[in-house]
Write a protein that holds these residues in place. Structure first.
Motif, PDB file in Angstrom:
ATOM      1  N   CYS A  15      47.747  62.066  45.033  1.00 38.71           N
ATOM      2  CA  CYS A  15      46.306  61.852  45.165  1.00 38.71           C
ATOM      3  C   CYS A  15      45.972  60.530  44.470  1.00 38.71           C
ATOM      4  O   CYS A  15      46.253  60.358  43.282  1.00 38.71           O
ATOM      5  N   ALA A  16      45.416  59.582  45.199  1.00 38.13           N
ATOM      6  CA  ALA A  16      45.114  58.261  44.647  1.00 38.13           C
ATOM      7  C   ALA A  16      43.620  58.125  44.377  1.00 38.13           C
ATOM      8  O   ALA A  16      42.781  58.617  45.143  1.00 38.13           O
ATOM      9  N   LYS A  17      43.293  57.455  43.283  1.00 40.29           N
ATOM     10  CA  LYS A  17      41.892  57.176  42.952  1.00 40.29           C
ATOM     11  C   LYS A  17      41.846  56.118  41.865  1.00 40.29           C
ATOM     12  O   LYS A  17      42.537  56.214  40.864  1.00 40.29           O
ATOM     13  N   SER A  18      41.029  55.122  42.074  1.00 38.42           N
ATOM     14  CA  SER A  18      40.822  54.117  41.040  1.00 38.42           C
ATOM     15  C   SER A  18      39.747  54.587  40.074  1.00 38.42           C
ATOM     16  O   SER A  18      38.859  55.362  40.433  1.00 38.42           O
ATOM     17  N   TRP A  19      39.843  54.112  38.838  1.00 38.49           N
ATOM     18  CA  TRP A  19      38.772  54.380  37.866  1.00 38.49           C
ATOM     19  C   TRP A  19      38.704  53.233  36.868  1.00 38.49           C
ATOM     20  O   TRP A  19      39.658  52.462  36.714  1.00 38.49           O
ATOM     21  N   GLY A  20      37.568  53.130  36.208  1.00 38.65           N
ATOM     22  CA  GLY A  20      37.359  52.062  35.239  1.00 38.65           C
ATOM     23  C   GLY A  20      38.072  52.340  33.927  1.00 38.65           C
ATOM     24  O   GLY A  20      38.331  53.486  33.567  1.00 38.65           O
ATOM     25  N   ALA A  21      38.381  51.271  33.213  1.00 36.03           N
ATOM     26  CA  ALA A  21      39.071  51.395  31.927  1.00 36.03           C
ATOM     27  C   ALA A  21      38.066  51.656  30.816  1.00 36.03           C
ATOM     28  O   ALA A  21      37.045  50.973  30.721  1.00 36.03           O
ATOM     29  N   LEU A  22      38.353  52.643  29.998  1.00 42.09           N
ATOM     30  CA  LEU A  22      37.429  53.009  28.916  1.00 42.09           C
ATOM     31  C   LEU A  22      37.069  51.839  28.004  1.00 42.09           C
ATOM     32  O   LEU A  22      35.894  51.677  27.658  1.00 42.09           O
ATOM     33  N   PRO A  23      38.020  50.991  27.601  1.00 45.08           N
ATOM     34  CA  PRO A  23      37.646  49.910  26.681  1.00 45.08           C
ATOM     35  C   PRO A  23      36.656  48.919  27.281  1.00 45.08           C
ATOM     36  O   PRO A  23      35.945  48.238  26.543  1.00 45.08           O
ATOM     37  N   TYR A  24      36.622  48.832  28.621  1.00 50.72           N
ATOM     38  CA  TYR A  24      35.742  47.874  29.286  1.00 50.72           C
ATOM     39  C   TYR A  24      34.578  48.556  30.015  1.00 50.72           C
ATOM     40  O   TYR A  24      33.886  47.918  30.797  1.00 50.72           O
ATOM     41  N   TYR A  25      34.390  49.846  29.795  1.00 49.01           N
ATOM     42  CA  TYR A  25      33.451  50.611  30.616  1.00 49.01           C
ATOM     43  C   TYR A  25      32.077  49.941  30.637  1.00 49.01           C
ATOM     44  O   TYR A  25      31.469  49.700  29.592  1.00 49.01           O
ATOM     45  N   GLY A  26      31.594  49.638  31.840  1.00 56.68           N
ATOM     46  CA  GLY A  26      30.299  48.996  32.004  1.00 56.68           C
ATOM     47  C   GLY A  26      30.328  47.499  31.805  1.00 56.68           C
ATOM     48  O   GLY A  26      29.311  46.827  31.984  1.00 56.68           O
ATOM     49  N   ASN A  27      31.493  46.931  31.445  1.00 52.75           N
ATOM     50  CA  ASN A  27      31.634  45.489  31.215  1.00 52.75           C
ATOM     51  C   ASN A  27      32.616  44.950  32.252  1.00 52.75           C
ATOM     52  O   ASN A  27      33.798  44.771  31.966  1.00 52.75           O
ATOM     53  N   TRP A  28      32.122  44.696  33.456  1.00 58.62           N
ATOM     54  CA  TRP A  28      32.988  44.377  34.566  1.00 58.62           C
ATOM     55  C   TRP A  28      33.732  43.063  34.388  1.00 58.62           C
ATOM     56  O   TRP A  28      34.899  42.945  34.751  1.00 58.62           O
ATOM     57  N   GLU A  29      33.090  42.062  33.842  1.00 60.35           N
ATOM     58  CA  GLU A  29      33.746  40.768  33.724  1.00 60.35           C
ATOM     59  C   GLU A  29      35.020  40.868  32.893  1.00 60.35           C
ATOM     60  O   GLU A  29      36.036  40.247  33.219  1.00 60.35           O
TER      61      GLU A  29
END
Length: 349
Positions: free
Chosen positions: A264-278
């Motif tokens: 099962c594949a799914k992308s997710w954001g990294a906790l250290p950068y959460y909400g800081n896309w750049e």
């Protein structure tokens, strides 16, 4: 079967599958299979579900509306574009952009409708650019969902929040039960995949919990730096052990996929950068090899491929995998409806 009460209210809610006992989840899956096999009773005649969408949606929107119709009831969709801006903070002077407080919205809708379903995830957007949000610790509070659950007087369903997507988890569990029958001892690999945007962890959290509750041998594969929330991981591991399965984490996708029955594949954001896309954009720029392709699926034990959809073809997974007989993503999407019918029949009847 009575689902758990939350926020000291008499009504049961469905906010996270981990709030349920594993036998309650099994009962919902069995009911969904019965409904899918034609044992449908229009048990919700005269019932109304209000669905509040603060994010884009295709499968969730249509599957809930169709589920209510098939059960004899109706769903009324409320889009955030067509309502007042709501306030969720307590003890606030509302002299700014918000016009109506959830303390009024939730109980009023509760008098009109028999249930409320909420979809609000800060990182879900139609834009080509990733959304910005607060830190993970802030987003983890799920203030919109939990405010409706606190002030509503009818059952509240989580259609995806910052933290969980329990309806996806329930639909996935139904799909795996349907395909395998006995799920204990099957190897389930949930792998991070490259994506050009930062995405929420909610779906991954609930898909992972679903496999753990089915007694599967669960492996979470992700690059270093993309660890999931440690509290949620601890719950997943505990539930895997309770169901007779196992739980492991790997930073090697090829090794993790070896001998899998489900990938099962799914992308997710990294906790250290959460909400800081750049900051996150640079960190994930060299991870495009985290894709599920034919070579990796060949390492499985005639494994099946799952994805919650929408999916980026040839980014998260190759078209060769998606278009093959290994892919069960359409079955998975269909089963959202049957699983939600079982949920609605249990909550609202």
């Amino acid at each position: 079967m009575l689902l758990p009460q939350t926020h000291n209210h008499a009504q049961p809610n469905f906010l996270n599958t981990a709030d349920l006992k594993q036998e309650e989840i099994s009962a919902l899956i069995d009911l969904a299979l019965d409904i899918k096999q034609g044992k449908v009773k229009k048990s919700l005649a005269g019932k109304t579900l209000a669905t509040l969408f603060f994010n884009p949606s295709v499968r969730t929107r249509v599957s809930f509306a169709t589920a209510m119709f098939k059960l004899g009831g109706q769903a009324i969709e409320i889009s955030s574009n067509n309502v007042w801006s709501f306030e969720y903070q307590d003890d606030v002077v509302m002299d700014g952009s918000t016009i109506e407080h959830v303390k009024e919205v939730a109980p009023v809708l509760s008098r009109y409708c028999d249930g409320l379903a909420i979809r609000c995830s800060e990182l879900v957007t139609k834009s080509a650019q990733s959304a910005s949000s607060g830190s993970w610790e802030e987003s983890k509070q799920d203030i919109v969902l939990n405010s409706f659950a606190k002030y509503a007087t009818v059952p509240v369903i989580n259609m995806e929040s910052n933290v969980y997507h329990p309806c996806q988890g329930l639909g996935d569990a139904l799909t795996m039960k349907e395909h395998f029958g006995e799920t204990r001892g099957k190897k389930y690999v949930h792998t991070w995949a490259y994506h050009p945007k930062a995405l929420p962890m909610a779906t991954t959290n609930s898909q992972m919990l679903a496999a753990c509750d089915l007694g599967m041998d669960v492996v979470i594969a992700h690059p270093q730096g993309w660890e999931l929330d440690p509290e949620i991981l601890a719950v997943a591991q505990k539930r895997a052990i309770q169901s007779g399965g196992s739980f492991a984490i790997s930073n090697d996708q090829d090794e993790a996929i070896e001998g899998a029955d489900i990938v099962c594949a799914k992308s997710w954001g990294a906790l250290p950068y959460y909400g800081n896309w750049e900051a996150e954009k640079e960190a994930r720029s060299n991870l495009q090899h985290w894709i599920v392709n034919e070579e990796k699926m060949a390492r499985t034990r005639d494994g099946k491929f799952m994805h919650c959809l929408p999916v980026r073809r040839n980014v998260e997974v190759t078209q060769g995998v998606l278009d093959s007989t290994s892919s069960i993503v359409i079955d998975e999407a269909e089963n959202r409806m049957w699983a939600q019918m079982a949920l609605l029949a249990t909550l609202l009847a």
